[in-house]
Design an enzyme around this catalytic site. Structure first.
Site, short mmCIF file in Angstrom:
data_model
loop_
_atom_site.label_atom_id
_atom_site.label_comp_id
_atom_site.label_asym_id
_atom_site.label_seq_id
_atom_site.Cartn_x
_atom_site.Cartn_y
_atom_site.Cartn_z
N ASP A 18 6.57 0.27 -3.02
CA ASP A 18 7.85 0.34 -2.33
C ASP A 18 8.44 -1.06 -2.37
O ASP A 18 7.71 -2.05 -2.56
CB ASP A 18 7.62 0.80 -0.89
CG ASP A 18 8.88 0.74 -0.05
OD1 ASP A 18 9.91 1.29 -0.48
OD2 ASP A 18 8.82 0.13 1.05
N ASP A 20 11.51 -2.55 -0.20
CA ASP A 20 12.00 -3.19 1.02
C ASP A 20 10.89 -3.31 2.07
O ASP A 20 10.25 -2.32 2.43
CB ASP A 20 13.17 -2.40 1.60
CG ASP A 20 14.33 -2.31 0.61
OD1 ASP A 20 14.34 -3.06 -0.37
OD2 ASP A 20 15.22 -1.46 0.82
N ASP A 192 5.47 0.15 3.47
CA ASP A 192 5.50 -0.23 4.89
C ASP A 192 5.87 0.94 5.78
O ASP A 192 5.77 0.84 7.00
CB ASP A 192 6.54 -1.34 5.10
CG ASP A 192 7.97 -0.81 4.95
OD1 ASP A 192 8.70 -0.76 5.96
OD2 ASP A 192 8.33 -0.42 3.83
#
Length: 276
Positions: A18, A20, A192
């Protein structure tokens, strides 16, 4: 902390990241809001609103409902933007905006996976016109990102062609595994957000990075590694350790990409390796 990255030559493997708050410390698309304002794409009110959205994203992350609201807002915001102008703004400000917010720990992990002979794939809800240049900067092999419909006038219509979010990310990972020959049981994935649980569940070596509350709880229950990335670094300070962008990334993104919340850009490059 995650143990040493194992080296397997066959079958092929990959590490899916991922973007961001996993590889970079902020929302990749919202980071460009000031540049879009200076380029005349958004007004001062919209710039302030996106700045506030960035703050909320950084402080508490975003659950599914928040992501959907941001996607709707930002998709509407970019309606009528000229694609070429967006690409030019991103290219002109990429290094100044993204270099300082890349996690050193993520950069090192990318290096480790490449050293182990593993492909690195960025899988992001942000738009392709932002994610692909960042992927090139990182030396990633492929990019999966959101795509926006582009009209005959070369401007975004405000409609989404492909939304790389939640289960769709997992589907893209599985499709890549099928086309590239990746053994998902030996692949790695990092995120996250709990919205990326499907992607994490798709591989044999998932890890939570700076996880939100829900993902942290899930990771602990499943005994997944929980990693803390907190040291941003300028990529140009690490460039000697990074390999150059690969032809697969520069020529491809059949999976290419609304932003961390829904802002999207269009991309339709195809891999040309099979024809060589």
């Amino acid at each position: 902390m995650l143990g040493p990255v194992e080296n397997h030559s066959l079958p092929r493997t990959a590490a899916f990241f991922d973007l961001d708050k996993t590889v970079i410390a902020k929302s990749s698309t919202l980071t460009f809001s000031k540049s879009f304002y200076q380029g005349g794409l958004i007004n001062r009110r919209a710039a302030l609103r996106t700045a506030y959205t960035q703050f909320v994203f950084l402080v508490g992350g975003a659950d599914h409902d928040q992501m959907e609201r941001m996607r709707s807002y930002l998709s509407s915001l970019c309606r009528g933007w000229n694609v070429r102008q967006v690409k030019e703004i991103v290219a002109e400000t990429l290094h100044a905006l993204i270099d300082p917010i890349i996690y050193d720990e993520a950069a090192s992990l990318i290096e480790e996976h490449h050293a182990a002979g593993r492909d690195v794939v960025i899988v992001s809800t942000s738009g392709a016109e932002v994610v692909e240049p960042i992927g090139e900067l990182l030396g990633a092999d492929r990019v999966v990102a959101t795509r926006m419909v582009v009209g005959e006038d070369g401007c975004y219509t405000g409609e989404v062609e492909y939304y790389a979010y939640g289960p769709t990310k997992a589907e893209a990972v599985k499709e890549l595994a099928a086309t590239e020959g990746y053994d998902l049981a030996r692949c790695y994935a990092y995120s996250d957000s709990a919205t990326d649980l499907p992607m994490l569940e798709a591989v044999g070596h998932p890890a939570a990075v700076n996880p939100d509350r829900t993902l942290r709880k899930e990771a602990q229950a499943r005994e997944w590694p929980v990693l803390d990335f907190h040291r941003p670094v300028r990529l140009k300070q690490r460039l000697p350790r990074f390999r150059p962008p690969t032809p697969a990334l520069l020529a491809a993104a059949a999976f290419g990409a609304v932003a961390a919340a829904g802002l999207v850009w269009h991309s339709s490059r195809r891999r040309s390796l099979t024809s060589s």
